[in-house]
Structures are given as C-alpha cells and as structure tokens.
Scaffold this motif. Structure first.
Motif, PDB file in Angstrom:
ATOM      1  N   VAL A  22      -2.427   7.234   3.993  1.00 31.37           N
ATOM      2  CA  VAL A  22      -2.577   6.330   2.846  1.00 31.37           C
ATOM      3  C   VAL A  22      -3.577   5.203   2.906  1.00 31.37           C
ATOM      4  O   VAL A  22      -3.647   4.548   3.745  1.00 31.37           O
ATOM      5  CB  VAL A  22      -1.119   5.799   2.641  1.00 31.37           C
ATOM      6  CG1 VAL A  22      -1.068   4.841   1.378  1.00 31.37           C
ATOM      7  CG2 VAL A  22       0.113   6.772   2.814  1.00 31.37           C
ATOM      8  N   ASN A  23      -4.490   5.352   1.957  1.00 35.35           N
ATOM      9  CA  ASN A  23      -5.515   4.453   1.808  1.00 35.35           C
ATOM     10  C   ASN A  23      -5.177   3.214   0.812  1.00 35.35           C
ATOM     11  O   ASN A  23      -3.962   3.324   0.420  1.00 35.35           O
ATOM     12  CB  ASN A  23      -6.711   5.317   1.247  1.00 35.35           C
ATOM     13  CG  ASN A  23      -6.714   5.766  -0.194  1.00 35.35           C
ATOM     14  OD1 ASN A  23      -5.902   5.217  -0.984  1.00 35.35           O
ATOM     15  ND2 ASN A  23      -7.549   6.918  -0.510  1.00 35.35           N
ATOM     16  N   ASP A  24      -6.086   2.321   0.654  1.00 38.49           N
ATOM     17  CA  ASP A  24      -5.765   1.040  -0.051  1.00 38.49           C
ATOM     18  C   ASP A  24      -5.136   1.199  -1.185  1.00 38.49           C
ATOM     19  O   ASP A  24      -4.341   0.615  -1.996  1.00 38.49           O
ATOM     20  CB  ASP A  24      -6.930   0.063   0.118  1.00 38.49           C
ATOM     21  CG  ASP A  24      -6.980  -0.430   1.595  1.00 38.49           C
ATOM     22  OD1 ASP A  24      -6.186  -0.352   2.345  1.00 38.49           O
ATOM     23  OD2 ASP A  24      -8.250  -0.911   2.040  1.00 38.49           O
ATOM     24  N   THR A  25      -6.110   2.392  -2.055  1.00 39.70           N
ATOM     25  CA  THR A  25      -5.784   2.635  -3.603  1.00 39.70           C
ATOM     26  C   THR A  25      -4.379   3.296  -3.592  1.00 39.70           C
ATOM     27  O   THR A  25      -3.566   2.757  -4.462  1.00 39.70           O
ATOM     28  CB  THR A  25      -6.610   3.392  -4.027  1.00 39.70           C
ATOM     29  OG1 THR A  25      -7.966   2.973  -3.705  1.00 39.70           O
ATOM     30  CG2 THR A  25      -6.362   3.970  -5.412  1.00 39.70           C
ATOM     31  N   GLN A  26      -4.124   3.936  -2.740  1.00 37.97           N
ATOM     32  CA  GLN A  26      -3.000   4.817  -2.643  1.00 37.97           C
ATOM     33  C   GLN A  26      -1.743   3.727  -2.369  1.00 37.97           C
ATOM     34  O   GLN A  26      -0.490   3.924  -2.865  1.00 37.97           O
ATOM     35  CB  GLN A  26      -2.762   6.016  -1.735  1.00 37.97           C
ATOM     36  CG  GLN A  26      -3.660   7.024  -2.176  1.00 37.97           C
ATOM     37  CD  GLN A  26      -3.643   8.111  -1.050  1.00 37.97           C
ATOM     38  OE1 GLN A  26      -3.607   7.862   0.326  1.00 37.97           O
ATOM     39  NE2 GLN A  26      -3.999   9.413  -1.440  1.00 37.97           N
ATOM     40  N   LYS A  27      -1.975   2.758  -1.456  1.00 36.40           N
ATOM     41  CA  LYS A  27      -0.984   1.927  -1.194  1.00 36.40           C
ATOM     42  C   LYS A  27      -0.540   0.994  -2.504  1.00 36.40           C
ATOM     43  O   LYS A  27       0.556   0.424  -2.725  1.00 36.40           O
ATOM     44  CB  LYS A  27      -1.403   0.972  -0.105  1.00 36.40           C
ATOM     45  CG  LYS A  27      -1.433   1.317   1.327  1.00 36.40           C
ATOM     46  CD  LYS A  27      -1.931   0.345   2.388  1.00 36.40           C
ATOM     47  CE  LYS A  27      -2.195   1.310   3.697  1.00 36.40           C
ATOM     48  NZ  LYS A  27      -2.718   0.213   4.581  1.00 36.40           N
ATOM     49  N   VAL A  28      -1.581   0.789  -3.301  1.00 41.83           N
ATOM     50  CA  VAL A  28      -1.632  -0.086  -4.528  1.00 41.83           C
ATOM     51  C   VAL A  28      -0.515   0.886  -5.516  1.00 41.83           C
ATOM     52  O   VAL A  28       0.555   0.400  -6.238  1.00 41.83           O
ATOM     53  CB  VAL A  28      -2.651  -0.289  -5.216  1.00 41.83           C
ATOM     54  CG1 VAL A  28      -2.473  -0.823  -6.844  1.00 41.83           C
ATOM     55  CG2 VAL A  28      -3.594  -1.242  -4.368  1.00 41.83           C
ATOM     56  N   THR A  29      -0.967   2.098  -5.373  1.00 46.44           N
ATOM     57  CA  THR A  29       0.033   3.336  -6.341  1.00 46.44           C
ATOM     58  C   THR A  29       1.424   3.233  -5.769  1.00 46.44           C
ATOM     59  O   THR A  29       2.288   3.317  -6.661  1.00 46.44           O
ATOM     60  CB  THR A  29      -0.665   4.328  -6.192  1.00 46.44           C
ATOM     61  OG1 THR A  29      -2.103   4.503  -6.668  1.00 46.44           O
ATOM     62  CG2 THR A  29       0.116   5.339  -7.019  1.00 46.44           C
TER      63      THR A  29
END
Length: 278
Positions: free
Chosen positions: A37-44
C-alpha cells in the motif's frame, strides 16, 4: 548429440531444488509486492473508512439521514437494474421499473430464470459496488466506470421512463457524474465513484439484514426465492450478505493490486484520457 541430463546429474539436481525453493518465494514476493500500500492508496483506504463511518452514522440519525436519500435511491436503481439486466440475459422481458419515495423499488418482468433474477437485485448492486470501489482507486478507471454506469443508467431510464422518480434520480446521477469530470482533472469523480461504490455495498448488506433478518419481511426477493427453491428467507439473507461483503473486500484488495499509481501519475494519466480543460 547434446548430452542428456538425468536426475543423477548434479547440475540438474541443483536446478530442480532451486526451482522448487524459488517457486513459493517468488509467489510470496509477487503477492507482497502487489498488495503493498503506497501513500495514495492509504489516502483512498482512509476515505473508504471515513465513508463507512459517515454512512453508518447518517443512516440512523433522525432528520440528518435524509441527506443520504438521493444516494439510497441511486442504489435502489442499481438493485432494480440487477433484476432487469439478468432477466434480459436469461431470455426474459422487462416491462417496467419504478422507484418508491419510501426507498423501495419494483421491476416488472416476464420470463427469465428466476433462480438468477431473484438474487440479482441484492447481489447485482453489491457486485456493482465492489467494482466501483475497485475503480475508485484510480482516476482513469473512475472515468471508464462513470461511462459504463451512465450506460446502465440510460437502460434503467428506458425501462423506468413512465416513473417520475426514476427519471429524476437517473438524470441527477448522470448530471453529478458529468459535472465531476470538470473538477481537478476528474479527481473529484474518483471520490464520487468511491462513495457510490461504498454506499452500494453497504446498502445491500443493510437492506438484506434489515428486511430479511431483522424485520422478516415476507414479500422480499429472498422469501420468494426460499418458497421456490427451499430454505428460509433468513438463511438466504445471511448467505447473500456474506457474498455482498466479499464483493466489497474483493474490490478493495483488487484496487490496491491493480492501481499502484501515485496521485501525480493519476492526474497525468487522466489528462491523456478524454481530457477536460479544468
């Protein structure tokens, strides 16, 4: 003639042992890499969690819960579309679709395979919800999803063209999707698609539990299914609820695996796919 290697050849033995050992390690590596999980996916994922909490709260707070009413009607449209499209695909004919202001709906059908059309309302809207959650991880995928959803809405509009609430619900939904294309290179569309996906998934589970397990409504799809194919409506309600939750979980996991692009890359890709000026 080239030399023939048998199982006693040291080199072949080493190669075989290496392949056997490397197989599970490679599979584990790929699985871990795909679900990183990257940062953008963490936001999602955070947005999905916030949606779940907000919907759960708004669902039961008096007066405030009416803020969800337009989206509830939208999800009911998904439910009725599931019945209708399955009827058509199994050789039946759809006479009409109508939505009820009291958060209900009905699809008048003739023919088709009832073993498929009856659960297709609940499970169809749940499947749509899972797919929209998957697409909500990426802007371009959300654009594609909005186009497909728009086509489904137009079909629903055709079947429900004699019902004013169906017409208004579908036209407002299409207007919302089109408008979001012009906000921040359609980044707003991603969050709307994500919200509709979460709402559709949660509504299906809640509707099944509320109507079939808690209230024990006799006129539900599951009660008709139970009369024709055995079991109880509560039993089918539990089974369909579990399947609905699995669709939602599958959508989240698939979104993580399929769309590792960060926010900047997504905006760049969106600018190259049916771009808008804003």
């Amino acid at each position: 003639m080239a030399p023939v290697l048998d199982s006693s050849t040291p080199l072949l033995g080493i190669a075989r042992r290496s392949a056997v050992a490397a197989g599970p390690l490679a599979a584990t590596y790929l699985a871990r890499r795909a679900l990183t999980v990257n940062d953008t996916q963490k936001v999602t994922l955070g947005v999905i969690a916030a949606y779940v909490v907000a919907i759960a709260l708004l669902w039961n707070i008096p007066y405030v819960r009416w803020s969800l009413w337009p989206f509830k009607m939208l999800v009911i449209a998904f439910h009725e579309f599931g019945h209708a499209i399955t009827c058509v695909l199994t050789g039946g004919h759809v006479k009409s679709i109508s939505l009820d202001p009291r958060e209900g709906g009905v699809t008048h059908m003739q023919g088709g395979k009832s073993a498929l059309t009856l659960p297709a309302g609940y499970l169809g809207s749940s499947l749509i919800g899972g797919l929209l959650i998957l697409c909500g991880f990426n802007i371009v995928a959300s654009k594609v999803a909005s186009i497909i959803v728009g086509v489904c809405f137009l079909l629903t509009l055709w079947w429900g063209r004699r019902d004013w609430l169906t017409i208004m619900t579908i036209l407002l939904a299409i207007g919302l999707l089109v408008g979001c294309w012009f906000i921040a290179k359609a980044e707003a569309l991603r969050y709307v698609i994500l919200f509709i996906g979460v709402m559709s998934s949660l509504y299906s589970v809640w509707d099944i539990c509320d109507d079939l397990i808690l209230r024990k409504v006799n006129s539900s799809d599951a009660s008709v299914f139970a009369k024709r194919y055995g079991g109880s409506s509560q039993c089918w309600g539990v089974i369909w609820s579990i399947i609905s939750l699995l669709f939602m979980v599958a959508g989240i996991i698939s979104g993580i695996a399929a769309f590792p692009q960060d926010a900047a890359q997504q905006r760049t890709d969106s600018g190259n796919f049916i771009p808008t000026k804003l």
